[in-house]
Design a protein around this motif. Structure first.
Motif, short mmCIF file in Angstrom:
data_model
loop_
_atom_site.label_atom_id
_atom_site.label_comp_id
_atom_site.label_asym_id
_atom_site.label_seq_id
_atom_site.Cartn_x
_atom_site.Cartn_y
_atom_site.Cartn_z
N MET A 155 0.83 -1.21 0.00
CA MET A 155 0.00 0.00 0.00
C MET A 155 0.86 1.26 0.00
N LEU A 156 1.94 1.27 0.79
CA LEU A 156 2.82 2.43 0.82
C LEU A 156 3.47 2.65 -0.55
N CYS A 157 3.84 1.56 -1.21
CA CYS A 157 4.42 1.69 -2.55
C CYS A 157 3.38 2.23 -3.53
N ALA A 158 2.14 1.78 -3.39
CA ALA A 158 1.07 2.27 -4.27
C ALA A 158 0.87 3.77 -4.08
N LEU A 159 0.89 4.23 -2.84
CA LEU A 159 0.73 5.66 -2.58
C LEU A 159 1.91 6.44 -3.14
N GLN A 160 3.12 5.90 -2.99
CA GLN A 160 4.31 6.56 -3.51
C GLN A 160 4.26 6.64 -5.04
N TRP A 265 -1.56 0.76 -8.89
CA TRP A 265 -0.65 -0.30 -8.47
C TRP A 265 -1.46 -1.59 -8.38
N PHE A 266 -0.94 -2.66 -8.96
CA PHE A 266 -1.63 -3.95 -8.91
C PHE A 266 -0.87 -4.87 -7.96
N HIS A 267 -1.55 -5.25 -6.88
CA HIS A 267 -0.96 -6.12 -5.87
C HIS A 267 -1.75 -7.42 -5.79
N VAL A 268 -1.05 -8.52 -5.52
CA VAL A 268 -1.71 -9.81 -5.30
C VAL A 268 -1.31 -10.32 -3.92
N ASP A 269 -2.32 -10.49 -3.07
CA ASP A 269 -2.11 -11.07 -1.76
C ASP A 269 -2.26 -12.58 -1.89
N ALA A 270 -1.12 -13.25 -2.03
CA ALA A 270 -1.08 -14.71 -2.15
C ALA A 270 -0.41 -15.31 -0.93
N ALA A 271 -0.76 -14.76 0.24
CA ALA A 271 -0.05 -15.12 1.47
C ALA A 271 0.02 -16.63 1.67
N TRP A 272 -1.10 -17.34 1.49
CA TRP A 272 -0.99 -18.80 1.62
C TRP A 272 -1.11 -19.50 0.28
N GLY A 273 -1.89 -18.95 -0.63
CA GLY A 273 -2.04 -19.61 -1.92
C GLY A 273 -0.83 -19.51 -2.82
N GLY A 274 0.11 -18.63 -2.49
CA GLY A 274 1.27 -18.44 -3.34
C GLY A 274 2.13 -19.67 -3.51
N ALA A 275 2.00 -20.64 -2.60
CA ALA A 275 2.79 -21.87 -2.72
C ALA A 275 2.43 -22.65 -3.98
N LEU A 276 1.30 -22.34 -4.59
CA LEU A 276 0.93 -23.02 -5.84
C LEU A 276 1.94 -22.76 -6.96
N ILE A 277 2.78 -21.74 -6.82
CA ILE A 277 3.78 -21.50 -7.86
C ILE A 277 4.76 -22.66 -7.95
N ALA A 278 4.81 -23.48 -6.90
CA ALA A 278 5.72 -24.64 -6.93
C ALA A 278 5.23 -25.72 -7.87
N SER A 279 3.92 -25.74 -8.11
CA SER A 279 3.31 -26.80 -8.91
C SER A 279 3.04 -26.32 -10.32
N ASP A 280 3.22 -27.22 -11.28
CA ASP A 280 2.94 -26.89 -12.67
C ASP A 280 1.51 -27.26 -13.07
N THR A 281 0.73 -27.78 -12.12
CA THR A 281 -0.63 -28.21 -12.45
C THR A 281 -1.58 -27.03 -12.48
N GLY A 282 -2.37 -26.95 -13.57
CA GLY A 282 -3.40 -25.92 -13.65
C GLY A 282 -2.84 -24.53 -13.82
N GLY A 283 -3.73 -23.57 -13.96
CA GLY A 283 -3.34 -22.18 -14.14
C GLY A 283 -4.05 -21.29 -13.15
N ALA A 284 -4.20 -21.77 -11.91
CA ALA A 284 -4.99 -21.04 -10.92
C ALA A 284 -4.46 -19.64 -10.65
N LEU A 285 -3.15 -19.45 -10.79
CA LEU A 285 -2.56 -18.14 -10.48
C LEU A 285 -2.21 -17.36 -11.74
N LYS A 286 -2.81 -17.72 -12.86
CA LYS A 286 -2.54 -17.00 -14.10
C LYS A 286 -2.87 -15.52 -13.92
N GLY A 287 -1.93 -14.67 -14.27
CA GLY A 287 -2.09 -13.24 -14.11
C GLY A 287 -1.27 -12.68 -12.96
#
Length: 474
Positions: A155-160, A265-287
């Motif tokens: 948020m601070l970066c977005a304001l800046q 500013w476009f931010h993604v809060d992937a605090a717990w779901g971000g671990a999906l980047i480890a897997s190549d299955t599906g495109g749940a985090l596309k974008g």
């Protein structure tokens, strides 16, 4: 004597260290046989705590045993394989080792010149996680205390970025009141963040969902347009990739497009779901790769010990503008490598070692297996209960199932209470799209099919008693 208690000689220290290790090994071995929710610390334990006034030194070994006993009986056992609750999984052994190593050397990682090896390790992990998320090569960031600090940084970066004079003049530099946009299902720490950042809770625009737990892009576009007509300044869209209650993912690509269209500013809060980047299955985090910044907590699905959030950004120069500072007692700063000038923290523990060792030991392939295993277990739980008349309320790409018993939403609390009384498992109630559901989230790498099947059997045993109660209300 006091000095020896604080700084024992090598032989005494080594003996105490070995004794503590043996005691913790015993605690770990006994953990699966304990109730997930113990009765709590005894009255005697609490009285001993109140009477511990530190006026006289005590034997460290005795105090440690007392503390461990209190934690065994007075804490929800979140590392238990039957704990299917929030995001406090059993930590990887590698991250436990990292804490011991960091404790010995105790580097101050906010200054590169004081801890170059530690800082370079953390920077390497940040770059590799950003690369795995698809962010540009020049991306950077830093470790944080957790998701709330990372989101505040965003948020601070977005304001800046929205107003270059903000760093010096604060909110008065804005000609129009700033606004940020999150879904109603987002983690509402955003309200605390807005308050702490000085823009006020009313600056957070809670966007309705699409009926399936995701931010409605049409409602988002309409709210932005309304705010602009009313003299407000949109500065950030914060999409959620893994809602707390149901593991839903906002339409990341569309959110990114709207942010670009309005210069936000476009931010993604992937605090717990971000671990999906480890897997190549599906495109749940596309974008997610289009984000200006991303929050991922290593202490959630990446299973490190607590307090290891990450702030990733494709625009690290903006963070340098937000947190720039000059102090005569500090060495000449490098905004790319000195965390005290590109983050809110000044003194900080070497937390990045936890994820570094775990990634080094398991690789992305190992983490992919960890994530995909949890997905299979969540699917197993849902499918087995559906055969017995339960319904699945959410359609999540993550390892969380929001379930409704045959008796309906009003019976959820009875099932959750019965499971907790049983002692072997911990599940919770949640509200998903306005209806109460039983929530089971699997992030513990020690949870197995055996545990899932035992939970199903426990829930099946509860059903008849609830049905009898409904038939005989008196």
């Amino acid at each position: 004597m006091t000095h020896d208690s604080l700084f024992p000689d090598h032989d005494s220290l080594t003996a105490a260290d070995h004794a503590l290790t043996e005691r913790l090994v015993a605690a770990r071995r006994l953990l699966p046989s304990r109730d997930v929710v113990p009765d709590g610390p005894s009255g005697e334990w609490l009285r001993e705590l109140r009477n511990m006034e530190f006026d006289q030194p005590r034997e460290l070994a005795d105090v440690m045993e007392w503390v461990i006993g209190g934690l065994e009986t007075g804490t929800v056992q979140v590392t238990h394989p039957g704990y299917l609750g929030l995001f406090n999984p059993a930590p990887t052994f590698a991250s436990e080792c990292a804490d011991r190593i960091a404790s010995l050397f105790n580097p101050q990682v906010c200054v590169h010149s004081h801890a170059p090896a530690a800082v370079e390790i953390e920077l390497h992990v940040i770059r590799e996680v950003a690369r795995r998320a698809g962010m540009p090569d020049a991306s950077g960031g830093h470790f944080t205390s957790g998701g709330s600090e990372a989101n505040l940084t965003a948020m601070l970066c977005a304001l800046q970025a929205g107003c270059p004079a903000y760093g010096d003049d604060g909110l008065q530099a804005f000609a129009r009141p700033p606004r940020l946009y999150v879904s109603e299902e987002s983690h509402l720490a955003w309200l605390k963040i807005a308050h702490a950042g000085g823009i006020g809770r009313n600056a957070v625009r809670l966007i309705q969902t699409d009926g399936r737990g995701r931010m409605d892009p049409g409602a988002l576009a309409e709210t932005i347009a309304t705010d602009i007509r009313n003299g407000r300044m949109p500065v950030m869209i914060a999409a959620t990739a893994g809602t707390t209650s149901a593991g839903m993912v906002d339409p990341l690509t569309r959110c990114g497009e709207l942010a670009r269209e309005h210069g936000m500013w476009f931010h993604v809060d992937a605090a717990w779901g971000g671990a999906l980047i480890a897997s190549d299955t599906g495109g749940a985090l596309k974008g997610i790769e289009r984000a200006d910044s991303i929050t991922i907590d290593a202490h959630k699905w990446f299973a490190t010990t607590m307090g290891a959030g990450m702030f990733l950004t494709s625009r690290p120069d903006v963070a340098g503008q937000v947190f720039r500072v000059d102090a005569s007692y500090m060495p000449r700063s490098d905004t790319a490598k000195d965390f005290f000038v590109n983050s809110s923290q000044w003194s900080r523990r070497f937390v990045g070692l936890r994820l570094f060792l775990a990634l080094a030991a398991a690789g992305w392939t190992g983490y992919a297996g960890h994530v995909e295993r949890a997905l299979r277990l969540a699917d197993r739980l849902a499918r087995r209960l559906q055969r017995d008349g339960w319904s699945l309320a959410n359609d999540s790409p993550m390892a969380v199932a929001c379930l409704v018993p045959p008796e309906g939403h009003e019976a959820v609390r009875n099932y959750v209470d019965a499971v907790r009384r049983d002692g072997r498992f911990w599940v919770s109630t949640a509200v998903f799209e306005g209806r109460t559901v039983l929530r089971a989230c699997i992030t513990n790498g020690r949870t197995s099919e055996r545990h899932i099947d035992a939970l199903v059997d426990t829930l099946k045993a509860v059903g008849p008693s609830i049905g009898a109660h409904r038939r005989n209300p008196n």
